[in-house]
Design a protein around this motif. Sequence first.
Motif, mmCIF file in Angstrom:
data_model
loop_
_atom_site.group_PDB
_atom_site.id
_atom_site.type_symbol
_atom_site.label_atom_id
_atom_site.label_comp_id
_atom_site.label_asym_id
_atom_site.label_seq_id
_atom_site.Cartn_x
_atom_site.Cartn_y
_atom_site.Cartn_z
ATOM 1 N N PRO A 20 -10.526 36.221 1.987
ATOM 2 C CA PRO A 20 -10.458 35.008 1.175
ATOM 3 C C PRO A 20 -11.543 34.935 0.111
ATOM 4 N N SER A 30 -12.349 29.195 13.767
ATOM 5 C CA SER A 30 -12.142 28.666 12.418
ATOM 6 C C SER A 30 -13.013 29.400 11.406
ATOM 7 N N VAL A 31 -14.258 29.745 11.788
ATOM 8 C CA VAL A 31 -15.114 30.460 10.834
ATOM 9 C C VAL A 31 -14.631 31.903 10.692
ATOM 10 N N GLN A 54 -11.624 32.867 10.854
ATOM 11 C CA GLN A 54 -10.477 32.833 9.944
ATOM 12 C C GLN A 54 -10.918 32.584 8.512
ATOM 13 N N ARG A 55 -11.893 31.673 8.363
ATOM 14 C CA ARG A 55 -12.367 31.350 7.013
ATOM 15 C C ARG A 55 -12.953 32.583 6.346
ATOM 16 N N PRO A 59 -7.117 26.105 14.747
ATOM 17 C CA PRO A 59 -6.859 26.080 13.308
ATOM 18 C C PRO A 59 -5.616 26.907 12.975
ATOM 19 N N GLU A 112 -7.126 28.188 5.624
ATOM 20 C CA GLU A 112 -8.547 27.940 5.419
ATOM 21 C C GLU A 112 -9.010 26.700 6.168
ATOM 22 N N ASN A 113 -8.518 26.573 7.379
ATOM 23 C CA ASN A 113 -8.908 25.477 8.281
ATOM 24 C C ASN A 113 -8.502 24.100 7.795
ATOM 25 N N TYR A 154 -4.833 22.007 11.639
ATOM 26 C CA TYR A 154 -5.011 22.399 13.032
ATOM 27 C C TYR A 154 -3.726 22.061 13.761
ATOM 28 N N SER A 183 -16.472 24.696 7.329
ATOM 29 C CA SER A 183 -15.878 25.499 8.393
ATOM 30 C C SER A 183 -16.634 25.274 9.685
#
Lengths: 171, 531
Positions: free
Chosen positions: A32, A127-128, A130-131, B250, B255-256, B259, B298
């Motif tokens: 990303p 989540s991080v 994935q980010r 998520p 990009e979160n 969810y 994030s």
Amino acid sequence: MRNRWIRIIVLGVIFLAVASAFIAAYTADDSPFDVGDLAPDFTLLNLDGEPVSLKDFRGQGVMLNFWATNCPPCREEMPAIERQYQQYKDKGIQILAINIAESRLVASRFKDRYDLTFPILLDEDRSVTQRYGIIPIPTSFFIDKDGYVVAKVQSMMTDEMIKAHLEAIVP
Amino acid sequence: MSTLKCECGHVNPVGTELCERCGKPFDEKDQGILYMRYEGAALRSRKKNKTFVDYIWNFFASVKVGVGLLVITLIVSMFGTIYPQQMYIPATADPYQYYPDQYGFAGFLYVSLGFHQMYSSWWYITLLLLSGISIVVSSIDRGIPLYRSLKNQQVRRHPRFMQRQRISGRVVVDDPEQTLANVADVLKSMRYKVMTGEKAVMGEKNRFSRWGAYVVHLGLIVLLLGALLRILPGFSMDQYVWIRDGETVPVPGTENKYYIKSEGFEVEFYEQNDEEGPLIPEEFRTEAVLYENMATQSGQRELREIKRHTIRVNDPLRHEGLSFYQSDYKMNEFSQFTFALTHQESGEEVGLVEIDLFDPASEYDLGNGFKVELVEYYPDFELDAKKEPQTKSPIPNNPAFIFRVITPDNPAGETSMVLIQQTIVAPGAENEYALKIKNIAFNNVTGLMVRTERSLPIIYFGLALIMLGLVISFYWQHKRIWVQEQDGAIMLAAYTHKNWFSFKQEVERLIDLTGLPLDKRTLDKEVPMDE
């Protein structure tokens, strides 16, 4: 004369569109963001349950290491990371090891077993991970004092590799 | 820049065959029926090749090239459907091994030629783009001159234009002016749009039908664009997410921003008539809740519920282009173990230790000086190459525990190892106390496919345009009838771009109603009319 220019413009626009579609499609990887971009900020809990944000370390060089205990190369590089941490922690370098979706107990027992002293953060819901578009692990990011990504390494690292990358982000 | 000035005074572009205004054919030698498809307009591509630009232009403007490209694209598209594309084979399989294993030599060829990921291969996309360019260029090449000609046309036509129409005739009448007025009235009654000029009448109908083909072209372009947009990031996404009952995770690829929570996955089976047969599942469903994450950072959550839906097969949860499809499941994953701390000799239970396998505590205090410490926990136990205990995955498929049991009599504690699914005699066998499994709780896990297909509305729009264009050109036809006085006689000519039979009947009706003494049998130069 005018018509000829119109035709050249029409053909030109079409070819430009085609070329840009190609470039967009084939240079886009799954990541990303790119090396050179600002690293996305995040807040995660450390093993003591305290929130830690990336931006707290602005002014320091930061190495982010994404890992899990079930990944053999991650386990293998940990001692090297610890050795380099000892060398660089007083030179304005911070190392944050982000554990991917394992329980607090598993991560903290691992930390004890390997005698790790750098902070371990828990990315409980990925989540991080994935980010940051993590695919293989270990993946490490080297972030300079202004928060920009200087390097991304998608493999296990040796002492020499870590040293070279850390040297580049010493503030 | 040279132009072509007609005797009527109109200035035409070079290459024009029939004057845009009066229709005078510039080629004076030929006497045959005029080629009217593009109204004799100057098509760029009809010019002789001169420059490099002209050469490329002519290549793409060619109908042969265009049709050829489309046919090749269609045939090649079929090849991609012979065997499944790479995204439909198991994700862990090596395609260079998988295809030959499954389909033999044909599979080897398939994968060698790159057909397993054809629709995103550079050559397939090149083919689509070339087809697209061909459609755009040929539409511009023909559409614009055609539009100009139809816009510039005047009512009174050059006599040679009239003469060289497929339907034309000439007759001497007593009172030409009266006849023309009469023709105008009749054409009006036949619902033609009537225009009158200098001793001339033209009836025109359904000119828009000429644009049907271009609407189809536009639809094709929109369709191709829609297909090409899929390769740009963000337009099309195929992701997968596993959610345990009660878990909120998520949504990958967002990009979160989103969810999703599973409030439970269930399989329902058909009622069984005979007791022997296997259970047949009737329905798979996930009670899902979609949240939007309002937190900007994030790792942090600030969830706002936006949608609740029971996801079933073919009944996905949809929200703003995101779709969640029921795709896979895993039943009975371990979620919690309950151990009883038991005195080996007496069999007496001291207390229960409940361990959440996804978030175990480091110690469990049972009171009265009894304490169980969880020294090590391996959710998916294995011995690695160095014979060291490790976990193979974060999922508790094969949990292993090392406990230290602290009792009032033994504050230093005794160590014991408990392995599930493997009965290794743990080093704690001779211990005073043992941890015995009392109860196991299970979780279901649902596998959802996450897809975005933002190009779908574009593709539907393209298809709608194609349909509209086809309807326009199939159900209507552009018809024109010219009647004018020429050297004391009346000339009649008529043109349509298709369906001549019914058009000729209309022309005959005009002749009958106005009483023009024209010989109907000689009217059509191509097919003499029957009596």
